[in-house]
Design an enzyme around this catalytic site. Sequence first.
Site, short mmCIF file in Angstrom:
data_model
loop_
_atom_site.label_atom_id
_atom_site.label_comp_id
_atom_site.label_asym_id
_atom_site.label_seq_id
_atom_site.Cartn_x
_atom_site.Cartn_y
_atom_site.Cartn_z
N TYR A 20 0.84 -1.21 0.00
CA TYR A 20 0.00 0.00 0.00
C TYR A 20 0.87 1.26 0.00
O TYR A 20 1.49 1.61 1.01
CB TYR A 20 -0.95 0.02 1.21
CG TYR A 20 -1.90 -1.16 1.24
CD1 TYR A 20 -2.32 -1.78 0.07
CD2 TYR A 20 -2.38 -1.67 2.44
CE1 TYR A 20 -3.19 -2.88 0.09
CE2 TYR A 20 -3.24 -2.77 2.48
CZ TYR A 20 -3.63 -3.36 1.29
OH TYR A 20 -4.48 -4.44 1.32
N HIS A 25 -0.22 -12.02 0.56
CA HIS A 25 -1.05 -11.00 -0.08
C HIS A 25 -1.37 -11.32 -1.54
O HIS A 25 -0.48 -11.37 -2.37
CB HIS A 25 -0.30 -9.65 0.01
CG HIS A 25 -1.13 -8.46 -0.26
ND1 HIS A 25 -0.69 -7.16 -0.01
CD2 HIS A 25 -2.38 -8.31 -0.78
CE1 HIS A 25 -1.63 -6.31 -0.34
NE2 HIS A 25 -2.66 -6.98 -0.83
P1 NAD Z 1 -13.21 0.35 0.75
O1 NAD Z 1 -14.36 -0.31 0.07
O2 NAD Z 1 -13.13 0.23 2.22
O3 NAD Z 1 -13.20 1.87 0.28
C1 NAD Z 1 -12.19 2.76 0.68
C2 NAD Z 1 -12.48 4.13 0.11
O4 NAD Z 1 -13.70 4.62 0.66
C3 NAD Z 1 -11.41 5.16 0.46
O5 NAD Z 1 -11.33 6.12 -0.58
C4 NAD Z 1 -11.98 5.81 1.71
O6 NAD Z 1 -11.40 7.09 1.92
C5 NAD Z 1 -13.43 5.88 1.34
N1 NAD Z 1 -14.37 5.97 2.47
C6 NAD Z 1 -14.30 5.40 3.70
N2 NAD Z 1 -15.37 5.70 4.43
C7 NAD Z 1 -16.16 6.49 3.65
C8 NAD Z 1 -17.41 7.11 3.85
N3 NAD Z 1 -18.09 7.00 4.99
N4 NAD Z 1 -17.91 7.85 2.83
C9 NAD Z 1 -17.27 7.98 1.65
N5 NAD Z 1 -16.07 7.40 1.40
C10 NAD Z 1 -15.52 6.66 2.40
O7 NAD Z 1 -11.88 -0.26 0.06
P2 NAD Z 1 -10.42 -0.60 0.59
O8 NAD Z 1 -9.85 0.50 1.42
O9 NAD Z 1 -9.66 -1.03 -0.59
O10 NAD Z 1 -10.65 -1.88 1.51
C11 NAD Z 1 -10.58 -1.81 2.92
C12 NAD Z 1 -9.27 -2.35 3.44
O11 NAD Z 1 -9.24 -3.78 3.28
C13 NAD Z 1 -8.00 -1.87 2.71
O12 NAD Z 1 -7.64 -0.58 3.16
C14 NAD Z 1 -7.04 -2.97 3.07
O13 NAD Z 1 -6.58 -2.79 4.40
C15 NAD Z 1 -7.93 -4.22 3.01
N6 NAD Z 1 -7.91 -4.86 1.66
C16 NAD Z 1 -7.11 -5.95 1.48
C17 NAD Z 1 -7.04 -6.54 0.22
C18 NAD Z 1 -6.13 -7.73 0.03
O14 NAD Z 1 -5.56 -8.23 0.97
N7 NAD Z 1 -5.98 -8.20 -1.18
C19 NAD Z 1 -7.78 -6.04 -0.85
C20 NAD Z 1 -8.62 -4.95 -0.61
C21 NAD Z 1 -8.68 -4.38 0.66
#
Ligand code: NAD
Length: 317
Positions: A56, A120
């Site tokens: 990230y 990952h």
């Molecule tokens: P998400 O669906 O959580 O969306 C994140 C986005 O939404 C960001 O732009 C954030 O600023 C915004 N956001 C958060 N709260 C909001 C709100 N109330 N209103 C409007 N926008 C809002 O997607 P993500 O961050 O990719 O997924 C969550 C977490 O899961 C990641 O940060 C990561 O830690 C993990 N993840 C892991 C993998 C993997 O291991 N392959 C893949 C995806 C995500």
Amino acid sequence: MQYRELGKTGLKVAPIGFGASPLGGVYGSLDANEGIRSVHVAIERGVNLFDTSPYYGDTRSEAFLGKALQGAWRSKIILSSKAGRIAQSTFDFSPSHMEQSLDESLDRLKTDYLDIFIAHDIEFAGDFDRIWTETVPAMERLKQKGKCRFIGVSGLPLGLLAEAAVKAPIDLVLSYCHFNLLDHTLKDRLAPIVKERGLGLINASPLAMGLLSKSGPPAWHPAPDSIQTAARRAADYCSGWNVDIATIAVQFSVLDPAIPVTLIGMKTASEVEQNLAALDATVQSELLEEVRSILAPVQGKTWPSGNWPLEADLIAK
Ligand code: NAD
């Protein structure tokens, strides 16, 4: 906050976890003070699972989180990071890389151990069998050395995660973009297998990586136009009711007791507050019905990821 069991790990997790990819600038620029505040407010409000990765923001998320957690903060949380995905198209799941990467993560995170260590995006491995026979045993050795407490794998294809749950001696699985308003397939296709094996299940991306938000997804979003258009129509429809689609989306993913924890990517204190408040928001049933019917044509559709072929039947055109 009602805490839930994460498989047989003994860990008790708040239903909302903190996804730290936005702290690495993955979703646009970061206000450093706000970013620090988001971490501290989340911990003060009872959020206890924090997830990051060296991938990230090319290690920036880990470095930022390490700074935010200095002092007594680290000991209050369950800290998860990953290894194996180095860059967009660079992967290394070899035992030596997993150990070196974990050591570097510990330095950046300013801690002696990870609570959770994840391979990952394993669908990018050249040979999946080597994940079970080499990568996971190497992670197990790191656990024996005390560098991490629990191990798991993450990725997009549910079929591969199900195979991991059956074949690999892991503690948990992290799945993303498969349990939200656009795609509920995690619940039938992976959750029962994970439960049967006594593993922990971490769901991520309830906003479908920004698709289910007023401001929409980042330019790098991999979903095809059909999914992006349906999500945009649903978000606009909610705006017409003066409701933020993020509220409905968070509520949908987080309130289901079959899914112990959902990681939401956050980088401001107000996102943290908004997402916690979403759990108690009243959503009109007519609004929810209409959102579901707008999204129905793309429900459960996904996009290709890595070298795992068997999701082809679900891939959106
Ligand atoms: P998400 O669906 O959580 O969306 C994140 C986005 O939404 C960001 O732009 C954030 O600023 C915004 N956001 C958060 N709260 C909001 C709100 N109330 N209103 C409007 N926008 C809002 O997607 P993500 O961050 O990719 O997924 C969550 C977490 O899961 C990641 O940060 C990561 O830690 C993990 N993840 C892991 C993998 C993997 O291991 N392959 C893949 C995806 C995500």
